[in-house]
Structure formats: C-alpha cells, structure tokens
Write an enzyme that holds these catalytic residues in place. Structure first.
Site, PDB file in Angstrom:
ATOM      1  N   THR A 212      -6.667   2.599  -3.143  1.00 13.76           N
ATOM      2  CA  THR A 212      -6.156   3.773  -3.900  1.00 13.76           C
ATOM      3  C   THR A 212      -5.618   3.375  -5.426  1.00 13.76           C
ATOM      4  O   THR A 212      -5.487   4.124  -6.005  1.00 13.76           O
ATOM      5  CB  THR A 212      -5.014   3.980  -3.227  1.00 13.76           C
ATOM      6  OG1 THR A 212      -3.936   2.987  -2.843  1.00 13.76           O
ATOM      7  CG2 THR A 212      -5.351   4.577  -1.440  1.00 13.76           C
TER       8      THR A 212
ATOM      9  N   LYS B 287      -2.864   9.475  -8.243  1.00 12.54           N
ATOM     10  CA  LYS B 287      -1.913   8.648  -7.363  1.00 12.54           C
ATOM     11  C   LYS B 287      -0.566   8.577  -8.059  1.00 12.54           C
ATOM     12  O   LYS B 287      -0.240   8.199  -8.844  1.00 12.54           O
ATOM     13  CB  LYS B 287      -2.339   7.173  -7.069  1.00 12.54           C
ATOM     14  CG  LYS B 287      -1.480   6.312  -5.932  1.00 12.54           C
ATOM     15  CD  LYS B 287      -2.211   4.935  -5.828  1.00 12.54           C
ATOM     16  CE  LYS B 287      -1.204   4.164  -4.792  1.00 12.54           C
ATOM     17  NZ  LYS B 287      -1.840   2.824  -4.687  1.00 12.54           N
TER      18      LYS B 287
END
Length: 351
Positions: A114, A187
C-alpha cells in the site's frame, strides 16, 4: 498460512452475492509482494516482513475463488512497495500489457503493497493499453494477523474484475469495500484499514461481499485514450520531489538540478506555495530547462494555475488535483516525450 475462520466460513457458505455469477472469466493475478503477502516477525507482534508469501499462498487463502473466475497467478517480484522503483514499473507495465493483449486473459489483478500503490496504479493507468479491467489489491494487515484484510480485498478485487461495469474504467484500486480510480486515490493513514480515499472526487464504486455498485466514470484520459507509451523505453527521466516548509531555502533545489533532475515537483504549502528563496530557485531552474511542477503537501484540494504564483511569467506547471507522488509519475512520462511547459500543462489538465 493461517486462514481467518470467520471469513472462510462466510465465503464457503455461498453468501457472497458474486458467487451467484458462477462465471468463467479468466483472471491473471500478477503479484509484487507487499503487506498482503507479509508475515509477522513475531506472532501477535506489530512488525512484519513484506513479501513473505507467494501468489499461490494468497490465492489458496481465499475459499471459492474458483466459483468466481478461473484464477491463475504469477510472481513478478516479491518486495515491500517502499522498494518499488522505475525499473520495476516498466517491467510490470510490460507484463500487464502482454497479459491483457492475450485472448486467454479477460482481466488482470495486481497485488501490491500500500505504501506506493497510488503511484504504481496511476503509472499503469497511463501506459497500459486495454479496455479490460486492471485491478490493484493490497492490505493493511499482514497475512498472519488477526482479522487480516487481504483475503476479503482479494475476493472483492476479483469480484470487481469480473463485473462488466469495470470495463473501460482504467486501473482501479480495491481495498476495504471501496473501489477507487487510480488517478484519484491516495493513502491517508499509516495504519487504518480505510486508509485509501479519493478526497476530491469520491470512490468509483463500492463492493459488498462481491456485490458491486458503480458510480460515475472518470472524465480524465487513461488507458486506450492515453498518449503515453513505454514501447522501447528503458528508463524514465529523473524527477525529484521536494517538500516545502517554513524557512525552505534553495540548496536542495539547486542540488537536485546539479545531480541531473530533468523535472522537479514541489510539495508546496497551501495552494502549491513556497518561500521567496525557493520560488526564486525554481524560477532559475525553469529558465535552465528543468520542468517544475507546483503541487501541494495537503491531502486534498486543487493547485490552481496563476492563483498565488504567476506560473505564466515564471514558466511553471500547476498540478491541479494531482498530489506530489502522482505529479512525479505524470511528469516523468511527459518528459519522455517533450520539455515544452505549455504541452506539459495541457497533460496535467487532461490526465
């Protein structure tokens, strides 16, 4: 690898709406490592090692995937995404293009860490030429953790890939029951499961145990409409990101130019702003032929052209909605074709 019993029982029960499709869609999973393939270094501990499991482990951890699609896996690399680099991007993009050009594959799913997923997904959205679905999936918890989110994300990613609504939407990121366009997603938290968000525009859709709800399609260029190509490309131009702060001076800007940066992205304060010293330095860099993009260190909003800084007079590019990481991706690809600031601004407006 331990399976999460509650998730396994739920999927095995056939409760997921997607199981009703009983399709024969052929999905190729290209694995790159990341937390979704990670293992805790100590049982129950906070730390973990990314890329501890291969793609076969990940696929086998999700019951009844064979009822959704014909799924095959291939390990491209097995790294933490903090180690993703330009060379791996080019290799991965070429492999994605090869897979989607084959009549034996209906969609591609990429497993990825991620940390840099938003950059990799945006890069792929600009250089992959297909109408077939390309789905990015990761997790915030390693595979050995209590309530690991990897299996459900992988299940939902496959569910999105086989849904007709995914066609022509470009690269999509699927995590924690949400579907995002690669261009828009970022993110925003170090550890929260709901870390991926599309602050300015909202998600592309939602997924609930395999049932998909789609929202509006993106109005930005990607995939088949993209002018960028990696055909014959062996490397990408160097572009550095510099973080603006109170008291920012010129030395790091000057050092980047001296070290060979062809482009600079300034993660500016507010609307892409910076100190007078820094602004003078990037103006000098722009006059020397380095393309400079003003972005923002803030998590949302738009860096408008000629708002607080006279971009026309100084020869700068405004990033619009793109954050610093994605601005770097687009600028590298732009510089592979042109150094004209007007043309590159047009690219930032369209992509």
């Amino acid at each position: 690898m331990r399976l999460i019993a509650s998730f396994a029982a739920f999927i095995a029960s056939g409760s997921a709406a997607a199981l009703a499709q009983q399709g024969t869609t052929r999905i190729v999973v290209l694995a790159t490592g990341g937390t979704i393939a990670g293992a805790q270094t100590k049982e129950g501990g906070y730390g973990y090692k990314s890329g501890s499991f291969d793609i076969k482990d990940l696929i086998s951890a999700v019951p009844n995937l064979d009822k959704l699609a014909i799924v095959s896996g291939e390990q491209v690399v097995n790294i933490g995404s903090q180690d993703m680099d330009n060379g791996i991007w080019l290799m991965l993009a070429r492999r994605v293009n090869e897979v989607v050009s084959s009549p034996d594959a209906d969609a591609v799913l990429v497993t990825h860490g991620t940390d840099t997923m938003e950059e990799t997904s945006y890069f792929l959205s600009l250089v992959t030429k297909t109408t077939k679905p390309i789905i990015m999936v990761g997790s915030m918890r390693p595979a050995t953790a209590i309530s690991a989110d990897g299996p459900s994300n992988l299940f939902n990613g496959i569910s999105a890939a086989i849904d007709p609504g995914a066609i022509v939407r470009g690269v999509l990121v699927v995590l924690n029951d949400q579907i995002h366009y690669a261009r828009n997603v970022a993110k925003l938290s170090t550890t929260d499961l709901q870390t991926f968000q599309s602050r300015n525009r909202g998600p592309a859709g939602l997924t609930n145990t395999g049932a998909i709800t789609w929202f509006a399609k993106s109005d930005k260029r990607h995939g088949m409409t993209s002018e960028f190509s990696i055909e014959g490309m062996t490397q990408l131009p160097r572009v550095d990101i510099l973080y603006a702060s109170a008291g920012m001076n010129a030395d790091l800007i000057e050092a980047s130019v001296k070290l060979g940066a062809k482009g600079l992205v300034i993660a500016g304060v507010g609307d892409g702003n910076m100190t007078t010293l820094a602004l003078d330095a990037i103006t000098a860099a722009a006059k020397a032929g380095v393309v400079v993009v003003r972005s923002t260190r803030l998590p949302s909003g738009i860096v408008y052209r000629n708002n607080e800084v006279d971009d026309n007079a100084l020869g700068l590019v405004a990033s619009g909605e793109l954050n610093p990481g994605k601005s770097r991706v687009l600028l590298m690809l732009a510089l592979s074709t042109t150094t004209d600031v007007v043309t590159i601004q047009r690219m930032f407006n369209e992509y």
